[in-house]
Design a protein around this motif. Sequence first.
Motif, PDB file in Angstrom:
ATOM      1  N   THR A  62       8.359   8.754  18.234  1.00 46.89           N
ATOM      2  CA  THR A  62       7.042   9.009  18.798  1.00 46.89           C
ATOM      3  C   THR A  62       6.433  10.240  18.147  1.00 46.89           C
ATOM      4  O   THR A  62       7.145  11.117  17.650  1.00 46.89           O
ATOM      5  CB  THR A  62       7.109   9.215  20.329  1.00 46.89           C
ATOM      6  OG1 THR A  62       5.784   9.349  20.851  1.00 46.89           O
ATOM      7  CG2 THR A  62       7.904  10.472  20.678  1.00 46.89           C
ATOM      8  N   VAL A  66       1.598   7.784  19.533  1.00 47.60           N
ATOM      9  CA  VAL A  66       2.165   6.454  19.312  1.00 47.60           C
ATOM     10  C   VAL A  66       3.657   6.518  19.618  1.00 47.60           C
ATOM     11  O   VAL A  66       4.352   7.438  19.185  1.00 47.60           O
ATOM     12  CB  VAL A  66       1.962   6.004  17.851  1.00 47.60           C
ATOM     13  CG1 VAL A  66       2.642   4.665  17.594  1.00 47.60           C
ATOM     14  CG2 VAL A  66       0.479   5.921  17.521  1.00 47.60           C
ATOM     15  N   THR A  67       4.126   5.548  20.387  1.00 47.72           N
ATOM     16  CA  THR A  67       5.554   5.425  20.667  1.00 47.72           C
ATOM     17  C   THR A  67       6.001   4.032  20.255  1.00 47.72           C
ATOM     18  O   THR A  67       5.344   3.038  20.590  1.00 47.72           O
ATOM     19  CB  THR A  67       5.849   5.645  22.155  1.00 47.72           C
ATOM     20  OG1 THR A  67       5.519   6.988  22.507  1.00 47.72           O
ATOM     21  CG2 THR A  67       7.321   5.414  22.473  1.00 47.72           C
ATOM     22  N   MET A  68       7.105   3.958  19.514  1.00 51.03           N
ATOM     23  CA  MET A  68       7.568   2.665  19.031  1.00 51.03           C
ATOM     24  C   MET A  68       9.086   2.657  18.974  1.00 51.03           C
ATOM     25  O   MET A  68       9.741   3.691  19.030  1.00 51.03           O
ATOM     26  CB  MET A  68       7.008   2.367  17.634  1.00 51.03           C
ATOM     27  CG  MET A  68       7.164   3.459  16.579  1.00 51.03           C
ATOM     28  SD  MET A  68       8.841   3.787  15.949  1.00 51.03           S
ATOM     29  CE  MET A  68       9.278   2.183  15.299  1.00 51.03           C
ATOM     30  N   THR A  69       9.613   1.448  18.874  1.00 47.11           N
ATOM     31  CA  THR A  69      11.029   1.301  18.563  1.00 47.11           C
ATOM     32  C   THR A  69      11.202   0.072  17.678  1.00 47.11           C
ATOM     33  O   THR A  69      10.510  -0.937  17.856  1.00 47.11           O
ATOM     34  CB  THR A  69      11.903   1.178  19.824  1.00 47.11           C
ATOM     35  OG1 THR A  69      13.276   1.240  19.465  1.00 47.11           O
ATOM     36  CG2 THR A  69      11.639  -0.128  20.560  1.00 47.11           C
ATOM     37  N   LYS A  70      12.100   0.204  16.730  1.00 44.69           N
ATOM     38  CA  LYS A  70      12.450  -0.933  15.880  1.00 44.69           C
ATOM     39  C   LYS A  70      13.819  -1.441  16.309  1.00 44.69           C
ATOM     40  O   LYS A  70      14.769  -0.667  16.424  1.00 44.69           O
ATOM     41  CB  LYS A  70      12.463  -0.545  14.402  1.00 44.69           C
ATOM     42  CG  LYS A  70      12.718  -1.759  13.484  1.00 44.69           C
ATOM     43  CD  LYS A  70      12.462  -1.430  12.023  1.00 44.69           C
ATOM     44  CE  LYS A  70      13.564  -0.575  11.439  1.00 44.69           C
ATOM     45  NZ  LYS A  70      13.402  -0.399   9.979  1.00 44.69           N
ATOM     46  N   VAL A  90       9.266  -4.560  15.465  1.00 41.37           N
ATOM     47  CA  VAL A  90       8.850  -3.208  15.808  1.00 41.37           C
ATOM     48  C   VAL A  90       7.878  -3.334  16.972  1.00 41.37           C
ATOM     49  O   VAL A  90       6.853  -4.022  16.863  1.00 41.37           O
ATOM     50  CB  VAL A  90       8.170  -2.501  14.619  1.00 41.37           C
ATOM     51  CG1 VAL A  90       7.586  -1.163  15.061  1.00 41.37           C
ATOM     52  CG2 VAL A  90       9.154  -2.304  13.481  1.00 41.37           C
ATOM     53  N   VAL A  91       8.200  -2.694  18.085  1.00 31.56           N
ATOM     54  CA  VAL A  91       7.393  -2.805  19.300  1.00 31.56           C
ATOM     55  C   VAL A  91       6.702  -1.475  19.558  1.00 31.56           C
ATOM     56  O   VAL A  91       7.345  -0.419  19.556  1.00 31.56           O
ATOM     57  CB  VAL A  91       8.266  -3.192  20.509  1.00 31.56           C
ATOM     58  CG1 VAL A  91       7.391  -3.425  21.742  1.00 31.56           C
ATOM     59  CG2 VAL A  91       9.083  -4.445  20.206  1.00 31.56           C
ATOM     60  N   VAL A  92       5.394  -1.540  19.781  1.00 26.41           N
ATOM     61  CA  VAL A  92       4.573  -0.350  19.967  1.00 26.41           C
ATOM     62  C   VAL A  92       4.098  -0.290  21.417  1.00 26.41           C
ATOM     63  O   VAL A  92       3.613  -1.280  21.963  1.00 26.41           O
ATOM     64  CB  VAL A  92       3.348  -0.368  19.029  1.00 26.41           C
ATOM     65  CG1 VAL A  92       2.606   0.958  19.109  1.00 26.41           C
ATOM     66  CG2 VAL A  92       3.782  -0.665  17.602  1.00 26.41           C
ATOM     67  N   ARG A 100       3.184  -2.490  26.521  1.00 26.01           N
ATOM     68  CA  ARG A 100       3.474  -2.938  25.167  1.00 26.01           C
ATOM     69  C   ARG A 100       2.167  -3.401  24.534  1.00 26.01           C
ATOM     70  O   ARG A 100       1.463  -4.241  25.074  1.00 26.01           O
ATOM     71  CB  ARG A 100       4.486  -4.097  25.227  1.00 26.01           C
ATOM     72  CG  ARG A 100       5.009  -4.554  23.892  1.00 26.01           C
ATOM     73  CD  ARG A 100       6.024  -5.657  24.073  1.00 26.01           C
ATOM     74  NE  ARG A 100       5.418  -6.822  24.729  1.00 26.01           N
ATOM     75  CZ  ARG A 100       6.090  -7.913  25.097  1.00 26.01           C
ATOM     76  NH1 ARG A 100       7.390  -7.970  24.896  1.00 26.01           N
ATOM     77  NH2 ARG A 100       5.470  -8.920  25.673  1.00 26.01           N
ATOM     78  N   LEU A 300       7.625   4.799  12.201  1.00 20.95           N
ATOM     79  CA  LEU A 300       6.529   5.368  12.975  1.00 20.95           C
ATOM     80  C   LEU A 300       5.288   5.519  12.104  1.00 20.95           C
ATOM     81  O   LEU A 300       4.171   5.197  12.532  1.00 20.95           O
ATOM     82  CB  LEU A 300       6.948   6.730  13.542  1.00 20.95           C
ATOM     83  CG  LEU A 300       5.880   7.507  14.309  1.00 20.95           C
ATOM     84  CD1 LEU A 300       5.418   6.734  15.536  1.00 20.95           C
ATOM     85  CD2 LEU A 300       6.418   8.884  14.713  1.00 20.95           C
ATOM     86  N   THR A 303       3.768   2.195  11.689  1.00 24.10           N
ATOM     87  CA  THR A 303       3.124   1.782  12.928  1.00 24.10           C
ATOM     88  C   THR A 303       1.759   2.438  13.086  1.00 24.10           C
ATOM     89  O   THR A 303       0.771   1.798  13.472  1.00 24.10           O
ATOM     90  CB  THR A 303       4.012   2.138  14.130  1.00 24.10           C
ATOM     91  OG1 THR A 303       5.256   1.439  14.019  1.00 24.10           O
ATOM     92  CG2 THR A 303       3.350   1.751  15.436  1.00 24.10           C
TER      93      THR A 303
END
Length: 319
Positions: A62, A66-70, A90-92, A100, A300, A303
């Motif tokens: 993050t 923006v916060t994400m995880t792959k 990859v989810v944002v 989400r 990130l 993203t």
Amino acid sequence: MSPSRIPPTTTLDAQATAALLPWKELADEIADLLLQPQAVQVPARIVMPMAAGGCLFCMPATDGRVTMTKLISLTPGNAGTPRPTIQGDVVVFDVATGERRLILDGPTVTARRTAAVSLLAAQRLAPDPEGALLIIGAGVQGLAHLEAFAQGLGVREVQVASRSEASAQALVTRARDMGLQARFAPDAQAAARQCPLIVTCTPARAVVLHEAPRADTFLSAVGAFTPQMVELAPDLCRAMLRDGRVVVDTEEALHEAGDLLQAGIDVAALPTLAQVVREAWPRAHTPVLFKSCGWGGWDLAATRLALRQAALPAIHQPD
């Protein structure tokens, strides 16, 4: 909230994801992220072993906006089958509401951000950034680096080496379709004498390059990302450290850079790409080895760029 008022999640396939991540802009976004160290939080990635040498990777990050995880799986046993070796997303998320907002194709993000990191390193460090390019390994990363270096550096001449001549010839054909001069290199070591730019992007099961014979070599090694993996001979790594520069992508390479660790090099003492960018290093006049292992911060950056390119409604900011 009624179902009709729940904000939809935009899910993109590989082609749509790639369209949001143009090479030059992605390299610039990575550089911008490296200039904002206080805002970026990237926990250590989780790597969970699976059967038959496979792994499950979880990589969150993050920047406060923006916060994400792959979440991706690596399944070497799928090589040579219709199933891809890398799968996932990859989810944002909206940092204020937790909703989400966007799902990107994970393998596409991985391929493009990895090649864009190599591109950024070459832009800043390569002694001859427009010279001929040797790609060792003709898979997904081989193609990604071909496109990145052609569009980002203006490379016009390419040689491709691979254990599979058919795969190499397919990448040569792709390069020619892009208007490049390209040919198959049956001997990678001989080709290295002709090409100042080299990328190794193999499965990293064995050494594929024993020396970098040119004084203007820029070598980006991306295939080995665990202590057990290797693409470069130990003597090559030690020679690059002695006669030129060795730069790692992040401090995490201390635990992951198989090529350097097996060469007995003190990885903790090596400069990182962040130092190169923040300190505006001058272009090198000696050989450069750039060791890339991967980092959630690169995802990130991808993203952030994808969100802007997609022109999605603004993500809420926390109070």
